[in-house]
Scaffold this active site. Structure first.
Site, PDB file in Angstrom:
ATOM      1  N   GLY A 123      67.330  13.396  72.337  1.00 29.67           N
ATOM      2  CA  GLY A 123      66.376  12.357  71.980  1.00 29.67           C
ATOM      3  C   GLY A 123      64.972  12.943  71.824  1.00 29.67           C
ATOM      4  N   SER A 218      70.637  18.981  70.870  1.00 30.86           N
ATOM      5  CA  SER A 218      69.393  18.444  70.339  1.00 30.86           C
ATOM      6  C   SER A 218      68.252  18.626  71.348  1.00 30.86           C
ATOM      7  CB  SER A 218      69.591  16.985  69.933  1.00 30.86           C
ATOM      8  OG  SER A 218      68.547  16.545  69.090  1.00 30.86           O
ATOM      9  N   TYR A 219      67.578  17.558  71.770  1.00 26.79           N
ATOM     10  CA  TYR A 219      66.494  17.708  72.746  1.00 26.79           C
ATOM     11  C   TYR A 219      67.018  18.111  74.127  1.00 26.79           C
ATOM     12  CZ  TYR A 219      61.919  17.123  74.877  1.00 26.79           C
ATOM     13  OH  TYR A 219      60.726  17.360  75.526  1.00 26.79           O
ATOM     14  N   ASP A 406      73.810  21.329  59.714  1.00 25.09           N
ATOM     15  CA  ASP A 406      72.722  20.495  60.220  1.00 25.09           C
ATOM     16  C   ASP A 406      71.411  21.025  59.666  1.00 25.09           C
ATOM     17  OD1 ASP A 406      71.012  18.862  61.719  1.00 25.09           O
ATOM     18  OD2 ASP A 406      71.064  20.209  63.451  1.00 25.09           O
ATOM     19  N   HIS A 458      74.913  18.177  63.136  1.00 20.79           N
ATOM     20  CA  HIS A 458      74.048  18.202  64.317  1.00 20.79           C
ATOM     21  C   HIS A 458      74.838  17.962  65.602  1.00 20.79           C
ATOM     22  CE1 HIS A 458      70.153  17.923  66.298  1.00 20.79           C
ATOM     23  NE2 HIS A 458      70.525  16.813  66.883  1.00 20.79           N
TER      24      HIS A 458
END
Length: 484
Positions: A123, A218-219, A406, A458
């Site tokens: 996120g 991701s984050y 991605d 991703h």
């Protein structure tokens, strides 16, 4: 103000219904970080002299709670699937009334001998149930949003998988003190996740001495290394719980702002998403390590987004969800080899069903993929590379994996970031194989492995579940995937 605002002004072009919301949250954060009011990042690496100070964390009695958390069956679960599933809340701050939600799946075979793995989505502020129900968990959701089908390549085949919604305000996790949501950031997220782990291990004491790994995407390129660092520092403290951490694996992970932004635009250009003229302007006028930039750079990045058009930037070759699924009709049987582009609608519908929430032992909640109560992020380090270096120096196994289609946090970003560590190469770049096909490519450095997954976006396990499981099994075993 750094002109990254220009990078985002054309985001509306990509507001298709299958846009990866956790990656969108990442770029909203990057935009806010470049504002004049951006918060001061937390200094992560503590001095070695400070690590032995005794600072006990909150630990509550957990006797009997594991059995109360056991899930009889998830609504819509296919018949004949015999697995132990648990879910519930773990209080991390009793004074504030702050509690984090978890979903835990034991391996269906030999669970007592297999490691424990914590999975975190990114996120920041997005739910790890994304990973549980659209990537690597035991089930995925059919097109009706009500029934489930089996994931033959679930990571619980080889490990006991623990999914955590973090921080408070994400998914089913909550705080009775609403001001907690305004304090969200990297440091508080890592601290609460650590308190969660200590208490969860009291609830499930059979896992206290088990090999433990942390993974995410991701984050979570921030979350995972930061939590690993927090665990190692607390392991050194007198009388503190010792967690048997062995390593981390992070996918399409944002770990360094400057190299990741450069890598993103370079990937776009090399994959023919925008013109040579625009790329030349970005190279000439944009300095992603600077606190300021010119209008010319902003115009060039605007043009890049415009020229890329309406594609799924999180998997540049994937179909898009043109219309929401018709959930009032009978379920179209899902296929683990064909990822549903309307997956986000399915998750929202399923987890907002009252019977699902009852089965998960949660209080009635308006569940969303990413938090709508966390409106700011108060600390975000511009780079995680010093933490990764610390983890390597402390003997942790580090794998950085990347789906190679991605374009949001692409393989070029990971390569540039890892190159900045200047680690010696131990295994030169080579392909790895599965079923006589190239599954991806890898390069092993001293203390770290970079590995790609061919044809994955991703969220790697969503698009290439079998290759992702092979990669994950190799990570747990500490061996490279086969070279032929």
């Amino acid at each position: 103000m750094f002109k990254l605002i220009a990078i985002f002004c054309l985001l509306a072009l990509f507001e298709l219904s299958n846009a990866d919301i956790q990656a969108k949250r990442l770029f909203e954060l990057l935009k806010s970080k470049r504002s004049r009011n951006s918060p001061v990042p937390h200094k992560w690496i503590a001095s070695e002299e400070a690590t032995d100070e005794y600072s006990p964390v909150y630990i509550a009695p957990q006797d009997g709670l594991a059995q109360l958390d056991k899930i009889v069956a998830l609504p819509g679960q296919p018949a004949g699937v015999n697995i132990n599933q648990y879910s519930g809340y773990v209080t991390v701050n009793p004074n504030a009334g702050r509690a984090l939600f978890y979903y835990f799946v034991e391996s269906p075979t030999d669970s007592s001998t297999k490691p424990l793995v914590l999975w975190l989505n990114g996120g920041p502020g997005c739910s790890s149930l994304i990973g549980a129900m659209s990537e690597l968990g035991p089930f995925r959701i059919n097109s009706d949003g009500k029934t489930l089908f089996k994931n033959d390549y679930a990571w619980s085949n080889v490990a006991n998988m623990l999914f955590l919604e973090s921080p408070a305000g994400v998914g089913f996790s909550y705080s009775n003190t609403s001001s907690d949501y305004d304090k969200s950031g990297d440091k508080n997220t890592a601290d609460d996740a650590y308190v969660f782990l200590v208490n969860w291990l009291e609830r499930f004491p059979q896992y206290k001495t088990r090999d433990f790994y942390i993974s995410g995407e991701s984050y979570a390129g921030h979350y995972v290394p930061q939590l690993a660092y927090t665990v190692l520092v607390n392991n050194k403290k007198t009388n503190q719980t010792v967690i048997n951490l062995k390593g981390i694996a992070i996918g399409n992970a944002w770990i360094d702002d400057e190299t990741s932004l450069q890598g993103m635009y370079d990937y776009w250009w090399t994959h023919a998403l925008y013109s040579d003229t625009t790329h030349d302007a970005i190279v000439k006028y944009c300095d992603f390590g600077s606190e300021s930039t010119s209008d010319i750079c902003g115009n060039a990045t605007d043009k890049a987004w415009e020229e890329a058009g309406e594609i799924d930037i999180y998997n540049i070759y994937a179909p898009v969800c043109l219309t929401p699924p018709q959930r009032n009709t009978s379920a179209i049987p899902g296929s683990i080899n064909n990822f549903d582009p309307c997956w986000q609608y399915l998750l929202e519908f399923y987890f907002n069903d009252s019977t699902v929430q009852e089965a998960l032992h949660v209080r009635p909640t308006s569940w969303d993929l990413c938090s709508n109560v966390i409106t700011s992020w108060n600390d975000s380090a511009p780079t995680i590379l010093p933490i990764i270096k610390y983890l390597i120096e402390n003997g942790q196994r580090i794998w950085v994996f990347s789906g190679d289609v991605d374009a949001r946090v692409p393989i070029t970003a990971s390569r540039y970031s890892i190159n900045a560590l200047k680690l010696p190469i131990e295994t030169p770049w080579r392909p790895w194989y599965l079923n006589q096909e190239v599954g991806g490519y890898l390069e092993a450095y001293k203390g770290l492995l970079l590995i790609t997954v061919r044809g994955a976006g991703h969220t790697v396990p969503s698009y290439q579940p079998q290759r992702a499981l092979t990669l994950f099994s190799s990570f747990l075993g500490g061996i490279l995937p086969p070279s032929s």
